[in-house]
Design a protein around this motif. Structure first.
Motif, PDB file in Angstrom:
ATOM      1  N   ARG A  55       0.837  -1.216   0.000  1.00  0.00           N
ATOM      2  CA  ARG A  55       0.000   0.000   0.000  1.00  0.00           C
ATOM      3  C   ARG A  55       0.867   1.260   0.000  1.00  0.00           C
ATOM      4  O   ARG A  55       0.557   2.244  -0.682  1.00  0.00           O
ATOM      5  CB  ARG A  55      -0.919  -0.006   1.223  1.00  0.00           C
ATOM      6  CG  ARG A  55      -1.998  -1.069   1.199  1.00  0.00           C
ATOM      7  CD  ARG A  55      -3.044  -0.815   2.273  1.00  0.00           C
ATOM      8  NE  ARG A  55      -2.472  -0.802   3.612  1.00  0.00           N
ATOM      9  CZ  ARG A  55      -2.360  -1.877   4.396  1.00  0.00           C
ATOM     10  NH1 ARG A  55      -2.775  -3.067   3.947  1.00  0.00           N
ATOM     11  NH2 ARG A  55      -1.858  -1.781   5.601  1.00  0.00           N
ATOM     12  N   MET A  56       1.956   1.226   0.763  1.00  0.00           N
ATOM     13  CA  MET A  56       2.862   2.370   0.802  1.00  0.00           C
ATOM     14  C   MET A  56       3.417   2.664  -0.585  1.00  0.00           C
ATOM     15  O   MET A  56       3.481   3.832  -1.019  1.00  0.00           O
ATOM     16  CB  MET A  56       3.999   2.104   1.789  1.00  0.00           C
ATOM     17  CG  MET A  56       5.057   3.196   1.818  1.00  0.00           C
ATOM     18  SD  MET A  56       6.472   2.773   2.855  1.00  0.00           S
ATOM     19  CE  MET A  56       5.732   2.951   4.483  1.00  0.00           C
ATOM     20  N   PHE A  57       3.838   1.631  -1.284  1.00  0.00           N
ATOM     21  CA  PHE A  57       4.406   1.843  -2.620  1.00  0.00           C
ATOM     22  C   PHE A  57       3.377   2.435  -3.567  1.00  0.00           C
ATOM     23  O   PHE A  57       3.693   3.341  -4.354  1.00  0.00           O
ATOM     24  CB  PHE A  57       4.951   0.540  -3.189  1.00  0.00           C
ATOM     25  CG  PHE A  57       5.522   0.711  -4.571  1.00  0.00           C
ATOM     26  CD1 PHE A  57       6.759   1.314  -4.744  1.00  0.00           C
ATOM     27  CD2 PHE A  57       4.803   0.335  -5.694  1.00  0.00           C
ATOM     28  CE1 PHE A  57       7.276   1.513  -6.024  1.00  0.00           C
ATOM     29  CE2 PHE A  57       5.317   0.531  -6.970  1.00  0.00           C
ATOM     30  CZ  PHE A  57       6.552   1.124  -7.130  1.00  0.00           C
ATOM     31  N   ARG A  58       2.162   1.936  -3.508  1.00  0.00           N
ATOM     32  CA  ARG A  58       1.123   2.441  -4.418  1.00  0.00           C
ATOM     33  C   ARG A  58       0.870   3.934  -4.186  1.00  0.00           C
ATOM     34  O   ARG A  58       0.577   4.669  -5.134  1.00  0.00           O
ATOM     35  CB  ARG A  58      -0.162   1.635  -4.239  1.00  0.00           C
ATOM     36  CG  ARG A  58      -0.040   0.194  -4.734  1.00  0.00           C
ATOM     37  CD  ARG A  58      -1.264  -0.634  -4.372  1.00  0.00           C
ATOM     38  NE  ARG A  58      -1.080  -2.027  -4.670  1.00  0.00           N
ATOM     39  CZ  ARG A  58      -1.375  -2.605  -5.848  1.00  0.00           C
ATOM     40  NH1 ARG A  58      -1.880  -1.871  -6.822  1.00  0.00           N
ATOM     41  NH2 ARG A  58      -1.164  -3.895  -6.033  1.00  0.00           N
ATOM     42  N   ARG A  59       1.011   4.399  -2.936  1.00  0.00           N
ATOM     43  CA  ARG A  59       0.817   5.820  -2.640  1.00  0.00           C
ATOM     44  C   ARG A  59       1.977   6.671  -3.137  1.00  0.00           C
ATOM     45  O   ARG A  59       1.788   7.845  -3.473  1.00  0.00           O
ATOM     46  CB  ARG A  59       0.659   6.028  -1.131  1.00  0.00           C
ATOM     47  CG  ARG A  59      -0.613   5.476  -0.530  1.00  0.00           C
ATOM     48  CD  ARG A  59      -0.857   6.063   0.871  1.00  0.00           C
ATOM     49  NE  ARG A  59       0.285   5.918   1.765  1.00  0.00           N
ATOM     50  CZ  ARG A  59       0.487   4.883   2.572  1.00  0.00           C
ATOM     51  NH1 ARG A  59      -0.386   3.875   2.577  1.00  0.00           N
ATOM     52  NH2 ARG A  59       1.538   4.835   3.373  1.00  0.00           N
ATOM     53  N   LYS A  60       3.171   6.094  -3.163  1.00  0.00           N
ATOM     54  CA  LYS A  60       4.369   6.890  -3.436  1.00  0.00           C
ATOM     55  C   LYS A  60       5.107   6.485  -4.708  1.00  0.00           C
ATOM     56  O   LYS A  60       6.231   6.930  -4.943  1.00  0.00           O
ATOM     57  CB  LYS A  60       5.336   6.781  -2.250  1.00  0.00           C
ATOM     58  CG  LYS A  60       4.755   7.261  -0.931  1.00  0.00           C
ATOM     59  CD  LYS A  60       5.770   7.141   0.210  1.00  0.00           C
ATOM     60  CE  LYS A  60       5.213   7.669   1.514  1.00  0.00           C
ATOM     61  NZ  LYS A  60       6.205   7.589   2.621  1.00  0.00           N
ATOM     62  N   CYS A  61       4.491   5.673  -5.542  1.00  0.00           N
ATOM     63  CA  CYS A  61       5.205   5.077  -6.682  1.00  0.00           C
ATOM     64  C   CYS A  61       5.739   6.117  -7.669  1.00  0.00           C
ATOM     65  O   CYS A  61       6.724   5.863  -8.369  1.00  0.00           O
ATOM     66  CB  CYS A  61       4.326   4.060  -7.397  1.00  0.00           C
ATOM     67  SG  CYS A  61       2.808   4.752  -8.090  1.00  0.00           S
ATOM     68  N   LEU A  62       5.118   7.296  -7.722  1.00  0.00           N
ATOM     69  CA  LEU A  62       5.601   8.317  -8.657  1.00  0.00           C
ATOM     70  C   LEU A  62       6.996   8.819  -8.279  1.00  0.00           C
ATOM     71  O   LEU A  62       7.692   9.416  -9.116  1.00  0.00           O
ATOM     72  CB  LEU A  62       4.620   9.486  -8.721  1.00  0.00           C
ATOM     73  CG  LEU A  62       3.236   9.167  -9.322  1.00  0.00           C
ATOM     74  CD1 LEU A  62       2.362  10.410  -9.312  1.00  0.00           C
ATOM     75  CD2 LEU A  62       3.378   8.627 -10.745  1.00  0.00           C
ATOM     76  N   ASN A  63       7.385   8.590  -7.035  1.00  0.00           N
ATOM     77  CA  ASN A  63       8.721   9.009  -6.596  1.00  0.00           C
ATOM     78  C   ASN A  63       9.813   7.986  -6.954  1.00  0.00           C
ATOM     79  O   ASN A  63      10.992   8.252  -6.711  1.00  0.00           O
ATOM     80  CB  ASN A  63       8.735   9.206  -5.077  1.00  0.00           C
ATOM     81  CG  ASN A  63       7.783  10.298  -4.623  1.00  0.00           C
ATOM     82  OD1 ASN A  63       7.556  11.272  -5.356  1.00  0.00           O
ATOM     83  ND2 ASN A  63       7.223  10.154  -3.439  1.00  0.00           N
ATOM     84  N   LEU A  64       9.411   6.848  -7.500  1.00  0.00           N
ATOM     85  CA  LEU A  64      10.375   5.775  -7.716  1.00  0.00           C
ATOM     86  C   LEU A  64      11.507   6.137  -8.678  1.00  0.00           C
ATOM     87  O   LEU A  64      12.673   5.838  -8.378  1.00  0.00           O
ATOM     88  CB  LEU A  64       9.664   4.501  -8.193  1.00  0.00           C
ATOM     89  CG  LEU A  64      10.581   3.293  -8.391  1.00  0.00           C
ATOM     90  CD1 LEU A  64      11.204   2.847  -7.070  1.00  0.00           C
ATOM     91  CD2 LEU A  64       9.802   2.133  -9.022  1.00  0.00           C
ATOM     92  N   PRO A  65      11.254   6.716  -9.842  1.00  0.00           N
ATOM     93  CA  PRO A  65      12.376   6.995 -10.759  1.00  0.00           C
ATOM     94  C   PRO A  65      13.491   7.812 -10.113  1.00  0.00           C
ATOM     95  O   PRO A  65      14.680   7.483 -10.265  1.00  0.00           O
ATOM     96  CB  PRO A  65      11.706   7.753 -11.907  1.00  0.00           C
ATOM     97  CG  PRO A  65      10.299   7.254 -11.903  1.00  0.00           C
ATOM     98  CD  PRO A  65       9.957   7.083 -10.453  1.00  0.00           C
ATOM     99  N   ALA A  66      13.127   8.873  -9.385  1.00  0.00           N
ATOM    100  CA  ALA A  66      14.159   9.688  -8.735  1.00  0.00           C
ATOM    101  C   ALA A  66      14.862   8.904  -7.634  1.00  0.00           C
ATOM    102  O   ALA A  66      16.087   9.016  -7.458  1.00  0.00           O
ATOM    103  CB  ALA A  66      13.535  10.955  -8.160  1.00  0.00           C
ATOM    104  N   ALA A  67      14.093   8.098  -6.890  1.00  0.00           N
ATOM    105  CA  ALA A  67      14.698   7.300  -5.814  1.00  0.00           C
ATOM    106  C   ALA A  67      15.687   6.285  -6.386  1.00  0.00           C
ATOM    107  O   ALA A  67      16.785   6.097  -5.839  1.00  0.00           O
ATOM    108  CB  ALA A  67      13.612   6.590  -5.014  1.00  0.00           C
TER     109      ALA A  67
END
Length: 488
Positions: A350-362
């Motif tokens: 659930r955490m990933f689904r909320r924040k997945c747009l931050n993945l490329p930069a991370a």
């Protein structure tokens, strides 16, 4: 000794295994003092005593192991005839691989995984599979669907994770060495909880398993947990004979301290802002003072990575849970049932689904962490840190049945030093240095430059020489039945 300390559980006894580490046991087998069959029978007997108390074994392979022990084996292999366990996220032909999860059917593997082949090529005999938390995501080996794995120092406490079953079996004396792997601290954390040596190798040092090759950043390294520095050094030397990565400097056989003066950085508190607890902090400071007495230069430094690292690594951890849930049937097992994953996996998903747009930069920053770390380490030979943010907790503190927000906060306070080596690919080692007032081990972590496991082993030898592990001397004072009485 504090009379209020709990009685540890152990299986050390006067049999073919004795109190030997793997190096000594292999030498006795080679000399003919004991046979491989005698050693295997003794290890199985100890496992059968330990399992009802510690629950460190998830799949037994005793009959096949006895058959192999009765046949002529790899007499020239460095650890020929020494019994071990392989962690249950690594395939061994004809044994199930359950990944610590109720969502994965227990069906036999078709083949032995690449790293397990590298380990078994050293002559080890596999007694079976050791326990882990679901997919290795947790810092304690307490599956929601079954019994926890208990710490031999006090069976009411956690054995760590994710290689908690292996650590419990080694610390209790069932086997002298066992397989572990590390994607966020899973060699070093259970080693610290159980008073063992745990070396996470440099990325690419050992053969990668297939799962590691699918990751956008390979954070997983395989290795072992042991009761002596020489066993870890011997394992790494033998592993290098099997597979030598030409991009890394050779380790070779390390027999003791080097005598060189080293420049060692000191980190006491984590980058996420959580203060290290007093007992752990004192142990690291005492270790720093001892290293100074040996002639090394100790300098406080900042954590050698960008400040965004904790959030970036957390998002990556959550991405792994998301990937398991979404692609479990392809990545894990065709019969994977996502409805059966535990609360931690669901919460991370659930955490990933909320924040997945931050993945490329991370991902970009995590990949850059290799360079950040290498730049900071250019003038240091090693960095000394705690392994964990606080001492070993009781079972239940990190249970996947704890509400996710509470569990996540607890984990970020606890697992705040080890992930750096996974993202950067650097080598890191856990070494036991003290005991709490309750009699539980407290360990320190040392990190080195990429490819420099040799320096870590040399420092660990020096620490071991003047701070021998209290494990065997402490446990051997008590009859193994005492642990059973504690649990009654």
């Amino acid at each position: 000794m504090n009379d209020n300390r709990p009685t540890p559980f152990h299986c050390f006894r006067d049999d073919a295994l004795g109190h030997d580490d793997a190096t000594s046991l292999a030498a006795r087998i080679r000399s003919g003092e004991v046979s491989t069959l005698e050693v295997t029978r003794a290890a199985i007997a100890r496992a059968q005593i330990a399992q009802p108390i510690l629950n460190g074994v998830v799949a037994e392979d005793y009959e096949r192991c006895l058959s192999a022990a009765a046949r002529p084996g790899q007499a020239d292999a460095p650890f020929a005839g020494v019994p071990t366990f392989i962690k249950d996220n690594t395939d061994v032909q004809n044994l199930p691989t359950g990944h610590g999860s109720a969502a994965v059917p227990a069906s036999p593997a078709d083949k032995t995984s690449p790293f397990a082949q590298q380990l078994l090529a050293q002559g080890f005999l596999c007694l079976g599979k050791s326990t882990l938390p679901e997919f290795g995501f947790n810092a304690t080996t307490e599956p929601a669907h079954g019994q926890p794995t208990r710490n031999p120092w006090n069976p009411l406490f956690s054995s760590g994770a994710s290689s908690g079953g292996s650590a419990a079996m080694v610390a209790a004396g069932v086997v002298p060495l066992a397989h572990a792997n590390d994607g966020g601290g899973s060699i070093r954390i259970p080693a610290a909880c159980c008073g063992l040596i745990g070396l996470k190798p440099t990325r690419g040092r050992v053969v990668d398993n297939d799962a590691a090759k699918t990751l956008p950043i390979n954070i997983v390294s395989d290795g072992v947990v042991t009761r002596s520095v020489r066993d870890t050094a011997g394992f790494m030397a033998a592993a290098e004979e099997y597979f030598r990565n030409p991009r890394l400097p050779a380790i070779g056989q390390v027999f003791g301290p080097s005598g060189k003066q080293l420049r060692i950085g000191l980190v006491l508190d984590s980058i996420n802002g959580h203060k290290t607890d007093p007992v752990t902090r004192s142990t690291v400071e005492d270790t720093a003072r001892y290293l100074e007495k040996l002639g090394h230069i100790i300098e406080p430094i900042e954590v050698p990575v960008a400040r965004s690292f904790p959030e970036d690594f957390t998002l990556y951890w959550a991405m792994l849970a998301f990937g398991v849930k979404v692609r479990g049937r392809k990545l894990v097992h065709p019969g994977f049932d996502k409805r059966k994953v535990d609360g931690l996996t669901n919460g991370l998903d659930r955490m990933f689904r909320r924040k997945c747009l931050n993945l490329p930069a991370a991902l970009w920053r995590l990949k850059r962490s290799w360079h950040d770390y290498a730049r900071h380490m250019a003038t240091f030979d090693a960095v000394l840190t705690p392994v964990l943010g606080h001492t070993t907790p009781k079972l239940g503190h990190f249970s996947p049945t704890v509400p996710f927000d509470t569990l996540f906060e607890r984990l970020t306070h606890y697992v705040c030093f080890t992930p750096l080596a996974n993202a950067t690919g650097a080598p890191a080692i856990s070494v036991p240095m003290s005991l709490t007032r309750d009699g539980l081990p407290v360990s320190i972590q040392l990190m080195a430059r990429h490819g420099d496991e040799r320096t870590l082993l040399e420092i660990a030898y020096a620490l071991e020489a003047d701070h021998p592990s209290p494990l065997i001397s402490r446990l051997s004072m008590h009859d193994y039945t005492a642990g059973a009485a504690l649990m009654a």
